[in-house]
Design an enzyme around this catalytic site. Structure first.
Site, PDB file in Angstrom:
ATOM      1  N   HIS A 112     -37.152 -43.453  54.571  1.00  0.00           N
ATOM      2  CA  HIS A 112     -38.170 -44.374  55.060  1.00  0.00           C
ATOM      3  C   HIS A 112     -38.217 -45.638  54.215  1.00  0.00           C
ATOM      4  O   HIS A 112     -38.514 -46.721  54.715  1.00  0.00           O
ATOM      5  CB  HIS A 112     -39.523 -43.676  55.092  1.00  0.00           C
ATOM      6  CG  HIS A 112     -39.461 -42.413  55.900  1.00  0.00           C
ATOM      7  ND1 HIS A 112     -40.232 -41.324  55.656  1.00  0.00           N
ATOM      8  CD2 HIS A 112     -38.662 -42.089  56.921  1.00  0.00           C
ATOM      9  CE1 HIS A 112     -39.908 -40.372  56.498  1.00  0.00           C
ATOM     10  NE2 HIS A 112     -38.959 -40.812  57.278  1.00  0.00           N
ATOM     11  N   CYS A 164     -29.924 -52.592  73.227  1.00  0.00           N
ATOM     12  CA  CYS A 164     -30.671 -52.696  71.955  1.00  0.00           C
ATOM     13  C   CYS A 164     -30.112 -51.814  70.848  1.00  0.00           C
ATOM     14  O   CYS A 164     -30.752 -51.627  69.824  1.00  0.00           O
ATOM     15  CB  CYS A 164     -32.147 -52.401  72.164  1.00  0.00           C
ATOM     16  SG  CYS A 164     -32.482 -50.713  72.685  1.00  0.00           S
TER      17      CYS A 164
HETATM   18  C1  PEP Z   1     -30.258 -46.326  70.288  1.00  0.00           C
HETATM   19  O1  PEP Z   1     -30.124 -45.106  70.411  1.00  0.00           O
HETATM   20  O2  PEP Z   1     -29.342 -47.138  70.473  1.00  0.00           O
HETATM   21  C2  PEP Z   1     -31.554 -46.910  69.895  1.00  0.00           C
HETATM   22  C3  PEP Z   1     -31.756 -48.197  69.903  1.00  0.00           C
HETATM   23  O3  PEP Z   1     -32.522 -46.058  69.472  1.00  0.00           O
HETATM   24  P1  PEP Z   1     -32.548 -45.378  68.031  1.00  0.00           P
HETATM   25  O4  PEP Z   1     -31.464 -46.004  67.218  1.00  0.00           O
HETATM   26  O5  PEP Z   1     -33.896 -45.607  67.499  1.00  0.00           O
HETATM   27  O6  PEP Z   1     -32.266 -43.945  68.362  1.00  0.00           O
END
Ligand code: PEP
Ligand code: MG
Length: 747
Positions: A364, A677
């Site tokens: 974290h 993303c």
């Molecule tokens: C992903 O899986 O690409 C994402 C953006 O979510 P996280 O990295 O938080 O799992």
């Protein structure tokens, strides 16, 4: 005869203290010490070997061996009996040294004449400093009490070494904490920073290891332990209603604070001549040495609890609070063994960088460091022991190296690197307000990923058009207990305030797999990444999801709101989540809360199954965002957390690009807004290829916006698309080599 030995060892320590107090310094002081040890113990030889560097021990003083060999005789770690004591950190007591395995005859010292050998490591808080040896001609085995006395003396020598007692005129060793040291660790956040050391927990310095009034010292110890116990009980009372992990730690503190064995050992040390502080530190050293040896994580944690408790006790005894009077430098680089996310957030943007001895990339604290956009290096050796407040330090988060007290050549090279990075930043700043329009006229929306309030200032600094992914679980992860609805509502409201009308896509809680809440009962799952996580938890146990949805609606307080559900694997899950949302809206309305002016609801596409969902899904969902990190790990069946496989498959692999292309086409058919993303959106070449196959919205770390936009602005997506198609037609496995070559030709 413990009484007699007690007085013997006290007498020895008393003489040692006089030697320390006398105004001889450096080599003369160390010579005096070896002389008086040999004399007090009735042995012919006493020698002190200290580390020259990590691997080399040097004879620094001797009584009995050939004086000409001082500072000449050296041995490598593990070499001979002395090297063995140094390597193992264990005492060696033998009546017949030449018969021992590994004995190395050192003719220059005249050592062959001596039969018995007692070697004890000189170490301080787990740091190896050298070896203290006594030897005799007759084949005697030293008694337990003699061994004890020598160990105590070794500890005092260690303390004196730390205090610089052997430095000065005719120095016996070079001053500690002055040499340049290079640490290699692991990158947890990239970037380069130069500054001065700020120790999160400054070391407690024990200046009086020896005391001559054991009764007074015992009294001091008892008073301090009592104060410690009262303090721990008070903390326990306060946190009774708190989270279980914290309670567990405090219970362990209390157990140690009341431990008879711990107390008895410290009392014994005091009765043999140590001061109360030195007795505490001796126990602490033992605990530290054991931390390095045990592999059981529970035991390790308890030993570090004991370490923390010893620190508290030392602070009470020495009166050295965390307030040492030192002033934080203007350019602080924080050094700690470890640090919690809340403490790191408290330092906030003052820090230039962070270096931790422990820590981990997924911790974290690492999440917070990323939000603060400061370089973070973890697993950096014993830096918290080596660094002193105010030391010059350079942190290279890209190379995972830390230069402590760097020499001039390193400083020059490092500053060049920082200057180059600064130039690049200037370039990025100059295009901050420019929309990302490519040479062929395509407009790419540039958003940023966030998760903490500390991220929000980057919205302005990076030129992001909005927050394309707000990972709400980070707020849950950095706390020790489940946040309350009002707290969340307040926080989300502040996030919306700071966004000044720019869109923020709030992703509902994505826990499970690598994101384990400290206060929730862990599920023992064979494959957590494929297990009970994210929306699956939200739908099976909807209490937390409802609470979060309420907090979001209340935070919006009539403003526009965008919500995204994570890890949807089939249409039905999205529908069920929407039903929960509708019910929450109805309840909020009944309760008289203002509803959002507009509400947009979408899903993350992170499982291959969703790519093949019914057309109706693509029509119903108001937007989709590709979670490339998860999508890629499931597509290639390669764990994103597993170092062995996570880089094995290229994002620009033609199969993966075809999958993305399929998503682009399906969304185009239904007019569903689509963005990407995952981390790859923030890598310039990957981002360029994503744009070339049709993505028009990317969301990434704020620091990536400049480099990605800069490449997009000078690229023609039509041409890049052609390069990609040709590579696919040729049967290339990845389009990367072809795209790289194209870019090189363009440059
Ligand atoms: C992903 O899986 O690409 C994402 C953006 O979510 P996280 O990295 O938080 O799992
Ligand atoms: Mg994901």
């Amino acid at each position: 005869m413990p009484e007699r030995i007690e007085t013997e060892s006290r007498k020895l320590l008393g003489r040692l203290r006089d030697a320390m107090a006398s105004n001889v310094a450096g080599q003369a002081r160390l010579d005096k010490i070896t002389h008086l040890i040999a004399d007090s113990m009735g042995t012919e030889v006493c020698s002190v070997y200290l580390f020259r560097d990590e691997d080399t021990l040097e004879l620094c003083a001797t009584q009995g061996l050939d004086a000409a060999s001082v500072h000449q005789t050296r041995m490598r770690l593990g070499e001979g009996l002395v090297g063995r004591v140094a390597r193992t950190g264990k005492v060696m007591n033998t009546p017949n040294a030449p018969a021992e395995k590994g004995f190395r005859y050192m003719p220059e010292t005249g050592e062959e004449r001596y039969s018995s050998f007692l070697g004890v490591p000189i170490q301080r808080l787990g740091e190896k400093l050298g070896v203290l040896v006594v030897q005799s001609r007759d084949a005697r085995e030293y008694t337990a009490d003699e061994l004890y006395a020598l160990e105590v003396v070794a500890m005092v020598i260690a303390e004196m070494t730390e205090l610089g007692a052997f430095v000065g005129e005719g120095a016996a060793l070079s001053a500690r904490h002055q040499q340049p040291v290079l640490f290699r660790g692991t990158t947890a956040q990239e970037g380069a920073a130069e500054g001065h050391v700020w120790l999160h927990e400054p070391r407690v310095v024990v200046t009086n290891p020896i005391a001559d009034d054991p009764h007074r010292e015992l009294e001091r110890l008892h008073e301090a332990v009592e104060e410690l116990r009262v303090g721990v009980d008070r903390m326990l009372d306060i946190s009774r209603s708190g989270d279980t992990e914290q309670l567990q730690v405090l219970e362990a503190y209390r157990m140690f604070a009341n431990s008879k064995g711990w107390m008895r050992r410290m009392e014994e040390d005091i009765s043999r001549g140590l001061s109360a502080e030195a007795a505490v530190e001796k126990e602490q050293s033992l605990a530290r040495a054991r931390i390095g040896q045990v592999s059981d994580s529970y035991l390790r944690e308890r030993l570090s609890d004991l370490d923390d408790l010893s620190n508290r006790l030392l602070r009470i005894l020495t009166g050295q609070g965390s307030e040492t009077g030192a002033e934080m430098p203007d350019d602080p680089i924080l050094i700690a063994r470890n640090i919690g996310p809340a403490e790191l957030l408290e330092y906030g943007r003052k820090l230039r960088g962070v270096v931790l001895e422990d820590g981990s990339v997924g911790s974290h604290a690492a999440i917070v460091a990323r939000a603060l956009a400061i370089p973070l290096v973890v697993h950096a050796g014993r830096i918290a022991t080596e660094a002193l407040n105010g030391d010059h330090i350079m942190v290279d988060g890209d190379q995972a190296t830390v230069h402590l007290r760097p020499d001039d050549s390193v400083v020059t090279a490092f500053r060049d690197k920082i200057a180059m990075q600064a130039q690049a930043q200037e370039r990025y700043a100059s295009i901050r307000e420019r929309p990302a329009v490519t040479l062929c006229g395509s407009r790419i929306e540039m958003n940023m990923n966030a998760g903490l309030m500390a991220d929000l200032p980057s919205l302005v600094g990076s030129g992001a058009e909005g927050v394309g992914l707000f990972r709400t679980e980070l707020q849950f992860l950095i706390r020790n207990q489940m946040p309350k609805r009002t707290e969340l509502a307040e926080l989300y409201s502040r996030v919306l305030d700071s966004a000044h009308g720019k869109e923020v896509v709030f992703r509902t809680l994505d826990i499970g797999s690598d994101k384990v809440l400290p206060y929730m009962k862990p599920n023992d799952e064979p494959n957590p990444a494929l297990g009970w996580r994210a929306i699956r938890v939200g739908l099976d146990k909807p209490g937390v999801m409802r609470m979060q949805l309420q907090a979001l609606i209340r935070a919006a307080n009539g403003r526009s709101l965008t919500i995204m559900f994570p890890f949807v694997a089939q249409f039905e899950e999205y529908r069920a989540a929407c039903v929960e949302l509708e019910k929450t809206i109805a309840r909020e309305k009944r309760l008289g809360h203002v509803l959002p002016e507009t509400l947009k609801v979408g899903a993350m596409l992170e499982t291959p199954s969703l790519v093949f969902a019914p057309e109706k899904f693509f029509q119903d969902v108001e937007f989709l965002s590709i979670g490339g990190n998860d999508l890629k790990q499931f597509f290639f069946a390669a764990d994103r957390e597993n170092e062995r496989v996570r880089r094995r498959y290229d994002t620009l692999n033609v199969s993966f690009l075809s999958l993305i292309e399929m998503i682009v086409e399906r969304c185009a058919r239904t007019d569903t807004p689509l963005s990407f993303c995952g981390e790859d959106a923030g890598r310039p070449i990957e981002a360029l290829c994503l744009a070339a196959i049709g993505l028009r919205s990317l969301s990434m770390r704020p620091a990536s916006i400049g480099p990605v936009k800069s490449l997009l602005l000078r690229s023609d997506l039509v041409q890049v698309r052609r390069v990609i198609d040709e590579a696919r037609d040729r049967g290339d496995q990845s389009v990367r080599p072809a795209v790289m070559e194209y870019l090189r030709d363009q440059a």
